[in-house]
Design a protein around this motif. Sequence first.
Motif, PDB file in Angstrom:
ATOM      1  N   PHE A   6      -3.282 -10.315   9.242  1.00 18.32           N
ATOM      2  CA  PHE A   6      -2.251 -10.922  10.101  1.00 18.32           C
ATOM      3  C   PHE A   6      -1.820  -9.852  11.339  1.00 18.32           C
ATOM      4  O   PHE A   6      -1.153 -10.624  12.076  1.00 18.32           O
ATOM      5  CB  PHE A   6      -0.896 -11.334   9.155  1.00 18.32           C
ATOM      6  CG  PHE A   6      -0.075 -10.025   8.714  1.00 18.32           C
ATOM      7  CD1 PHE A   6       0.792  -9.455   9.683  1.00 18.32           C
ATOM      8  CD2 PHE A   6      -0.199  -9.531   7.242  1.00 18.32           C
ATOM      9  CE1 PHE A   6       1.518  -8.429   9.186  1.00 18.32           C
ATOM     10  CE2 PHE A   6       0.691  -8.641   6.892  1.00 18.32           C
ATOM     11  CZ  PHE A   6       1.612  -7.879   7.864  1.00 18.32           C
ATOM     12  N   ALA A  36      -6.035  -6.721  -2.542  1.00 18.37           N
ATOM     13  CA  ALA A  36      -5.932  -7.972  -2.036  1.00 18.37           C
ATOM     14  C   ALA A  36      -6.899  -9.178  -2.515  1.00 18.37           C
ATOM     15  O   ALA A  36      -6.647 -10.455  -2.861  1.00 18.37           O
ATOM     16  CB  ALA A  36      -5.594  -8.075  -0.642  1.00 18.37           C
ATOM     17  N   ASN A  89     -19.423  -6.790  -0.930  1.00 21.50           N
ATOM     18  CA  ASN A  89     -18.460  -5.692  -0.750  1.00 21.50           C
ATOM     19  C   ASN A  89     -19.380  -4.481  -0.586  1.00 21.50           C
ATOM     20  O   ASN A  89     -20.284  -4.259  -1.056  1.00 21.50           O
ATOM     21  CB  ASN A  89     -17.427  -5.302  -2.029  1.00 21.50           C
ATOM     22  CG  ASN A  89     -16.556  -4.399  -1.647  1.00 21.50           C
ATOM     23  OD1 ASN A  89     -15.520  -4.482  -0.628  1.00 21.50           O
ATOM     24  ND2 ASN A  89     -16.130  -3.294  -2.646  1.00 21.50           N
ATOM     25  N   ILE A 117       0.766  -1.247   0.186  1.00 16.36           N
ATOM     26  CA  ILE A 117      -0.004  -0.008   0.051  1.00 16.36           C
ATOM     27  C   ILE A 117       0.818   1.241   0.122  1.00 16.36           C
ATOM     28  O   ILE A 117       1.829   1.466   0.901  1.00 16.36           O
ATOM     29  CB  ILE A 117      -0.938  -0.033   1.368  1.00 16.36           C
ATOM     30  CG1 ILE A 117      -1.764  -1.152   1.185  1.00 16.36           C
ATOM     31  CG2 ILE A 117      -1.476   1.420   1.474  1.00 16.36           C
ATOM     32  CD1 ILE A 117      -2.941  -1.570   2.223  1.00 16.36           C
ATOM     33  N   LEU A 120       0.950 -14.256   4.230  1.00 15.20           N
ATOM     34  CA  LEU A 120       2.096 -13.422   4.344  1.00 15.20           C
ATOM     35  C   LEU A 120       3.504 -14.157   4.223  1.00 15.20           C
ATOM     36  O   LEU A 120       4.314 -13.830   3.237  1.00 15.20           O
ATOM     37  CB  LEU A 120       2.405 -12.798   6.013  1.00 15.20           C
ATOM     38  CG  LEU A 120       3.522 -11.708   5.684  1.00 15.20           C
ATOM     39  CD1 LEU A 120       3.363 -10.707   4.892  1.00 15.20           C
ATOM     40  CD2 LEU A 120       3.616 -11.328   7.409  1.00 15.20           C
ATOM     41  N   GLY A 147     -14.823  -8.147   0.350  1.00 13.32           N
ATOM     42  CA  GLY A 147     -13.960  -7.368  -0.107  1.00 13.32           C
ATOM     43  C   GLY A 147     -13.796  -7.455  -1.587  1.00 13.32           C
ATOM     44  O   GLY A 147     -14.165  -8.404  -1.997  1.00 13.32           O
ATOM     45  N   ALA A 148     -13.141  -6.220  -2.082  1.00 15.07           N
ATOM     46  CA  ALA A 148     -12.965  -6.212  -3.526  1.00 15.07           C
ATOM     47  C   ALA A 148     -11.827  -5.207  -3.777  1.00 15.07           C
ATOM     48  O   ALA A 148     -11.760  -4.766  -4.862  1.00 15.07           O
ATOM     49  CB  ALA A 148     -14.237  -5.690  -4.163  1.00 15.07           C
TER      50      ALA A 148
HETATM   51  P1  NDP Z   1      -7.714  -2.006  -0.213  1.00 19.50           P
HETATM   52  O1  NDP Z   1      -7.449  -0.770   0.602  1.00 19.50           O
HETATM   53  O2  NDP Z   1      -7.477  -2.095  -1.520  1.00 19.50           O
HETATM   54  O3  NDP Z   1      -9.084  -2.540  -0.039  1.00 19.50           O
HETATM   55  C1  NDP Z   1      -9.787  -2.512   1.222  1.00 19.50           C
HETATM   56  C2  NDP Z   1     -11.011  -3.546   1.346  1.00 19.50           C
HETATM   57  O4  NDP Z   1     -11.750  -3.298   2.464  1.00 19.50           O
HETATM   58  C3  NDP Z   1     -12.116  -2.701   0.369  1.00 19.50           C
HETATM   59  O5  NDP Z   1     -13.059  -3.978  -0.005  1.00 19.50           O
HETATM   60  C4  NDP Z   1     -13.061  -2.058   1.151  1.00 19.50           C
HETATM   61  O6  NDP Z   1     -14.526  -1.861   0.635  1.00 19.50           O
HETATM   62  C5  NDP Z   1     -13.165  -2.837   2.688  1.00 19.50           C
HETATM   63  N1  NDP Z   1     -13.252  -1.997   3.696  1.00 19.50           N
HETATM   64  C6  NDP Z   1     -12.630  -1.021   4.347  1.00 19.50           C
HETATM   65  N2  NDP Z   1     -13.295  -0.615   5.553  1.00 19.50           N
HETATM   66  C7  NDP Z   1     -14.591  -1.104   5.139  1.00 19.50           C
HETATM   67  C8  NDP Z   1     -15.657  -0.874   6.215  1.00 19.50           C
HETATM   68  N3  NDP Z   1     -15.557  -0.043   7.346  1.00 19.50           N
HETATM   69  N4  NDP Z   1     -16.656  -1.611   5.948  1.00 19.50           N
HETATM   70  C9  NDP Z   1     -16.715  -2.308   4.945  1.00 19.50           C
HETATM   71  N5  NDP Z   1     -15.828  -2.547   4.139  1.00 19.50           N
HETATM   72  C10 NDP Z   1     -14.583  -1.932   4.325  1.00 19.50           C
HETATM   73  O7  NDP Z   1      -6.752  -3.180   0.734  1.00 19.50           O
HETATM   74  P2  NDP Z   1      -6.188  -4.374   0.444  1.00 19.50           P
HETATM   75  O8  NDP Z   1      -6.883  -5.070  -0.659  1.00 19.50           O
HETATM   76  O9  NDP Z   1      -4.522  -4.012   0.036  1.00 19.50           O
HETATM   77  O10 NDP Z   1      -6.038  -5.244   1.663  1.00 19.50           O
HETATM   78  C11 NDP Z   1      -7.057  -5.734   2.186  1.00 19.50           C
HETATM   79  C12 NDP Z   1      -6.611  -6.480   3.565  1.00 19.50           C
HETATM   80  O11 NDP Z   1      -5.809  -7.600   3.146  1.00 19.50           O
HETATM   81  C13 NDP Z   1      -5.844  -5.811   4.607  1.00 19.50           C
HETATM   82  O12 NDP Z   1      -6.518  -6.027   6.015  1.00 19.50           O
HETATM   83  C14 NDP Z   1      -4.480  -6.380   4.483  1.00 19.50           C
HETATM   84  O13 NDP Z   1      -3.880  -6.114   5.603  1.00 19.50           O
HETATM   85  C15 NDP Z   1      -4.703  -7.697   3.913  1.00 19.50           C
HETATM   86  N6  NDP Z   1      -3.650  -8.039   3.200  1.00 19.50           N
HETATM   87  C16 NDP Z   1      -2.795  -9.330   3.936  1.00 19.50           C
HETATM   88  C17 NDP Z   1      -1.910  -9.878   2.978  1.00 19.50           C
HETATM   89  C18 NDP Z   1      -0.969 -11.066   3.869  1.00 19.50           C
HETATM   90  O14 NDP Z   1      -0.025 -11.412   3.262  1.00 19.50           O
HETATM   91  N7  NDP Z   1      -1.581 -11.669   4.794  1.00 19.50           N
HETATM   92  C19 NDP Z   1      -1.322  -9.430   1.877  1.00 19.50           C
HETATM   93  C20 NDP Z   1      -2.089  -8.383   1.423  1.00 19.50           C
HETATM   94  C21 NDP Z   1      -3.200  -7.805   1.904  1.00 19.50           C
HETATM   95  P3  NDP Z   1     -14.887  -0.799  -0.166  1.00 19.50           P
HETATM   96  O15 NDP Z   1     -14.537  -1.348  -1.653  1.00 19.50           O
HETATM   97  O16 NDP Z   1     -16.307  -0.708  -0.147  1.00 19.50           O
HETATM   98  O17 NDP Z   1     -14.067   0.435   0.113  1.00 19.50           O
END
Ligand code: NDP
Length: 286
Positions: free
Chosen positions: A227, A134, A154, A68, A252, A130-131
Motif C-alpha cells: 500500500f 502475508a 517464490n 513485522i 489494509l 511470495g511465500a
Molecule cells: P515477509 O518478509 O514475511 O515476506 C517477504 C516476501 O517477499 C518473501 O516471499 C520473499 O521471498 C519476497 N521477496 C522479498 N524481496 C525479494 C526479492 N528481491 N526478490 C524476490 N522475492 C523477494 O513479509 P510479509 O509477508 O509480511 O509482507 C509481504 C508484503 O505484503 C509486504 O510488501 C507488505 O507491505 C505487504 N503487506 C500488506 C498488508 C496490507 O494490509 N496491505 C498486510 C501485510 C503485508 P523469499 O521467501 O525468497 O525471501
Amino acid sequence: MSKNFLSELTGSFATPALENPTGVMMEAAYRDLGLDWRYINCEIQPNDLANAVLGAKAMNWCGFNCSIPHKVSVISHLDDLGESARIIGAVNTVVNRDGKLIGENTDGRGFVESVKSSLELTKKRVVLFGAGGAARAVAVELALAGVAHITIVNRNQERGEELSKLVADNTSAGAEYHAWTKQYQIPADTDLVINVTSIGLYPNVDAELDIDTDSIKSSMVVADGIFNPPETRLIQTAKTKGCTTVNGLGMLVQQGAIAFEYWTGKTPSIEVMKTALSDALDITDL
Ligand code: NDP
C-alpha cells in the motif's frame, strides 16, 4: 452523575512503527461509533515483545495488532489461536477474550474482502508471488474462499514448497510451487495475479517483479498487497494492459475492519476508515 474516564485500549506492536498509519483509521472508526477507545502505535523491539504482551495484559488492553517482525514470534506468548491463524502459522491480531489472549489473522480475509468486488473468486485460478507471512495468510484465505488452484511463485524454494503443501493439505484448492529462477510467464488461463512479496515497497519503489509483461492479459485481475506506494510498478503495468487492478490500501482497510470487529463486536464504517487513511496519506483515489 457517575462518569467513565477509563478508555478502552488497543494498539500495534511492531518495528519499524513510524510509518504505520493503522491508528489513524482505527481511531476515526472508534469516534464515528461514539466509542471511547484508543489505538496506540508502539515501537517494540523483538527482545521486548514478551514484556509488551505482559504489559498489554496487565493494562487490560482489549487487543493489539502485531506487524513485522512479531507475527510468528508472538504466538509463544498467547493463550490460544483462532482457526485460520493456526493454519497460517502467523498472527496479526490479538484479542483479549475474558483475560485470555487469542491470536487471529485478518490479513488474508482483508485481502479477500478487498478483491471480492472486482472478481467472484469461486473456481478461479490464481498466481501468487511470495511465500512470507502475508502470502501465507492470503493463500490460505483465497483457498478457503473457494478458488480452484493457486500457483505459488517464490524466490526461496523451501518457503514456496511449504506454502503450496500448506494449502493443499488444509483446503480443497489445488496448489503448486513454481521456482522463480527466470522471468516468469503468467499462464494465459490465470484469473487473478497477486504480488505479496515486498518487491516495490517504499523506499524501493522502482523495483519490479521479474515477469514477462507480455503474459499479463487484460482479462486478468492484478492485485498488489503493497500500500506504500498504492500505485506500484506492477499496478501501473497492469493498467497499461487494460487489467482491473486492486491496490494494497483495500487490504489494509479491510484487515483493520475485521480486527475492529473482533475487539469491539461492532461493524466499523469502511468509508470513515478509508477517508481517514486517504487524508493521512494524502491520497485522492482510495
Ligand atoms: P515477509 O518478509 O514475511 O515476506 C517477504 C516476501 O517477499 C518473501 O516471499 C520473499 O521471498 C519476497 N521477496 C522479498 N524481496 C525479494 C526479492 N528481491 N526478490 C524476490 N522475492 C523477494 O513479509 P510479509 O509477508 O509480511 O509482507 C509481504 C508484503 O505484503 C509486504 O510488501 C507488505 O507491505 C505487504 N503487506 C500488506 C498488508 C496490507 O494490509 N496491505 C498486510 C501485510 C503485508 P523469499 O521467501 O525468497 O525471501
